[in-house]
Design a protein around this motif. Structure first.
Motif, PDB file in Angstrom:
ATOM      1  N   ASP A 104     -15.869 -19.280 -26.810  1.00 21.42           N
ATOM      2  CA  ASP A 104     -16.460 -20.141 -27.837  1.00 21.42           C
ATOM      3  C   ASP A 104     -16.159 -21.588 -27.438  1.00 21.42           C
ATOM      4  N   SER A 105     -16.983 -22.138 -26.499  1.00 23.19           N
ATOM      5  CA  SER A 105     -16.747 -23.462 -25.929  1.00 23.19           C
ATOM      6  C   SER A 105     -15.394 -23.465 -25.212  1.00 23.19           C
ATOM      7  N   LYS A 228     -19.958 -11.234 -22.106  1.00 20.77           N
ATOM      8  CA  LYS A 228     -19.763 -12.205 -23.183  1.00 20.77           C
ATOM      9  C   LYS A 228     -19.024 -13.452 -22.686  1.00 20.77           C
ATOM     10  N   LEU A 274     -21.926 -11.540 -29.899  1.00 20.53           N
ATOM     11  CA  LEU A 274     -21.581 -12.961 -29.930  1.00 20.53           C
ATOM     12  C   LEU A 274     -22.378 -13.706 -30.995  1.00 20.53           C
ATOM     13  N   ALA A 275     -23.649 -13.330 -31.156  1.00 20.62           N
ATOM     14  CA  ALA A 275     -24.483 -13.986 -32.168  1.00 20.62           C
ATOM     15  C   ALA A 275     -23.867 -13.820 -33.555  1.00 20.62           C
ATOM     16  N   HIS A 277     -20.814 -13.263 -34.237  1.00 21.69           N
ATOM     17  CA  HIS A 277     -19.568 -14.042 -34.254  1.00 21.69           C
ATOM     18  C   HIS A 277     -19.869 -15.521 -34.515  1.00 21.69           C
ATOM     19  N   TYR A 278     -20.851 -16.085 -33.788  1.00 15.95           N
ATOM     20  CA  TYR A 278     -21.185 -17.500 -33.958  1.00 15.95           C
ATOM     21  C   TYR A 278     -21.785 -17.786 -35.334  1.00 15.95           C
ATOM     22  N   ASP A 281     -19.790 -19.244 -38.221  1.00 11.05           N
ATOM     23  CA  ASP A 281     -19.452 -20.674 -38.240  1.00 11.05           C
ATOM     24  C   ASP A 281     -20.679 -21.452 -38.725  1.00 11.05           C
ATOM     25  N   MET A 284     -22.068 -24.543 -36.870  1.00  9.69           N
ATOM     26  CA  MET A 284     -22.655 -24.416 -35.541  1.00  9.69           C
ATOM     27  C   MET A 284     -24.170 -24.306 -35.670  1.00  9.69           C
ATOM     28  N   GLU A 288     -27.540 -24.511 -30.885  1.00 11.96           N
ATOM     29  CA  GLU A 288     -26.307 -24.374 -30.103  1.00 11.96           C
ATOM     30  C   GLU A 288     -25.960 -22.901 -29.906  1.00 11.96           C
ATOM     31  N   VAL A 289     -26.170 -22.094 -30.952  1.00  3.09           N
ATOM     32  CA  VAL A 289     -25.938 -20.646 -30.840  1.00  3.09           C
ATOM     33  C   VAL A 289     -26.838 -20.072 -29.755  1.00  3.09           C
ATOM     34  N   CYS A 292     -25.598 -21.010 -26.296  1.00  3.98           N
ATOM     35  CA  CYS A 292     -24.380 -20.290 -25.916  1.00  3.98           C
ATOM     36  C   CYS A 292     -24.663 -18.831 -25.553  1.00  3.98           C
TER      37      CYS A 292
END
Length: 319
Positions: A104-105, A228, A274-275, A277-278, A281, A284, A288-289, A292
Motif C-alpha cells: 500500500d504505497s 499483490k 487488493l481492491a 482492501h483499498y 480507505d 483513497m 488511485e485505486v 495501484c
C-alpha cells in the motif's frame, strides 16, 4: 498449560472438552488439526473467563516456539528474508490459512486469516497469531517497535484497550482480514540471531513438508500474494513471477497447470483482494485505486469491480 493455570483454569477440563490430552503437547513432532487447535484456545478463554486469553498467549510467545518456521525466520539475515521464508513455507506450518504481505504505497500490511469455512470460532487464534508475528518484528527491530495500525476480522471485544496496549498502536475490528501495517524500510532490519547454517538445515525440512502438503489452495495463495506485491503500473507477467520463484517459465506454467490454475485468474483474484482492501480507505481516490491495481483507466477498474461485487465502486463505498 501454565497460562491456563495462571488464570485459574482447569487444564484437564479444558483439554477434555476439546478431546485432547496433555501428552499431545509432549513432542514437537505431534500435530493438531487446525479446528481442534482453535477450539482449544476458545475453550481456554471461556473457562478461564479471560476473553483475551489468545492475545495474552501470543504476546508472550517467542518466535522460536513456532518450531521450524520460527527458527527459519530468526536465522534469516534480515526481516525481509524472514518474512519471505515464512510466506513460502507457511503451508508446512499450518494449512487452510493465508499469510502474506499487501503493498500500500510505502506501507506494507502483514495479513493472516484462516480460510477453512468449517472453522467459525477463530478469534483467539487470530489474536495469538498476530501477537506471535508482532514478536518476530520486535526480535529484529527491538521490544519498543510498534506497527502503524492493527486490524482484526472479528467484532470489537470487551477490554479492547488491552489490544492497543500490547501492540502499542491503534486497533480496528470488524475488518476484512487480520493484519498490521508497517513501513517498508522496516524490512531492512538485520535479524540479531541470523545463522546461515541453521537456516540451511531447516529449509530442506520445510520444503519437504510443503511438497507433501502442497494443495491448489496453498500454491494459489503464495502466487497470489506475490502478484499483490508487484501490482502497480501494470500487472506482473508469468516470466516475472517465474523469476521471483527461481524457476524457468515453462516449469512455473507446468505447476500452474498441475494445480488447475491459470495465471490470469490469479491476477484477477489478487486485484479483487487488493481492491476490497483499498476500498476501506475512503480517502483513497478511485483513480488511485485503479492505478495501484495496474489498470490504466478508471473505467476498466470499474467494469472489473462490478463483475466482482455486482455493484460499481462508487455504490460499494456508499453502502
Amino acid at each position: 498449560m501454565d497460562l491456563i493455570q495462571k488464570y485459574s483454569g482447569d487444564p484437564d477440563s479444558i483439554l477434555g472438552n476439546v478431546h485432547l490430552h496433555e501428552q499431545d503437547f509432549s513432542s514437537p513432532y505431534n500435530e493438531l488439526p487446525l479446528a481442534q487447535f482453535c477450539n482449544l484456545f476458545e475453550e481456554a478463554a471461556r473457562q478461564t473467563g479471560n476473553s483475551n486469553f489468545g492475545l495474552h498467549f501470543g504476546g508472550q510467545f517467542k518466535p522460536h516456539h513456532l518450531g521450524a518456521i520460527g527458527y527459519a525466520a530468526i536465522s534469516s539475515p534480515t526481516l525481509s528474508t524472514a518474512l519471505r521464508s515464512m510466506e513460502a513455507y507457511f503451508p508446512a506450518h499450518q494449512g487452510q490459512s493465508s499469510f502474506g504481505l499487501l503493498q500500500d504505497s510505502d506501507i506494507l500490511w502483514l495479513s493472516y486469516r484462516i480460510f477453512d469455512p468449517c472453522i467459525s470460532n477463530r478469534r483467539q487464534d487470530a489474536e495469538l497469531s498476530m501477537g506471535m508475528f508482532l514478536n518476530i518484528f520486535r526480535h529484529a527491530l527491538g521490544p519498543e517497535w510498534a506497527p502503524l495500525e492493527v486490524r482484526f476480522e472479528h467484532e470489537t471485544p470487551d477490554a479492547a484497550y488491552e489490544h492497543e496496549k500490547l501492540f502499542a498502536a491503534p486497533v480496528r475490528f470488524g475488518r476484512r482480514t487480520n493484519a498490521f501495517a508497517f513501513r517498508r524500510r522496516d524490512l531492512d532490519a538485520r535479524m540479531p540471531s541470523q545463522d546461515p547454517y541453521l537456516f540451511s538445515v531447516i529449509e530442506p525440512f520445510l520444503k519437504s513438508r510443503c511438497e507433501l502438503r502442497r494443495s491448489p489452495e496453498s500454491f494459489a495463495t503464495i502466487v497470489r500474494n506475490q502478484i499483490k506485491l508487484h501490482l502497480g503500473d501494470m500487472p506482473p507477467t508469468i516470466s516475472e513471477m517465474a523469476r521471483i520463484f527461481g524457476m524457468p517459465d515453462h516449469t512455473f506454467q507446468k505447476q500452474l497447470r498441475e494445480h488447475g490454475l491459470t495465471f490470469q485468474d490469479l491476477v484477477n483474484a489478487a486485484r479483487k483482494e487488493l481492491a476490497l482492501h483499498y476500498m476501506e480507505d475512503s480517502d483513497m481516490h478511485l483513480t488511485e485505486v485503479a492505478h495501484c491495481l495496474g489498470y490504466s483507466e478508471l473505467s476498466a477498474f470499474s467494469r472489473a469491480f462490478r463483475n466482482w461485487t455486482g455493484m460499481s465502486p462508487q455504490r460499494y463505498r456508499r453502502t
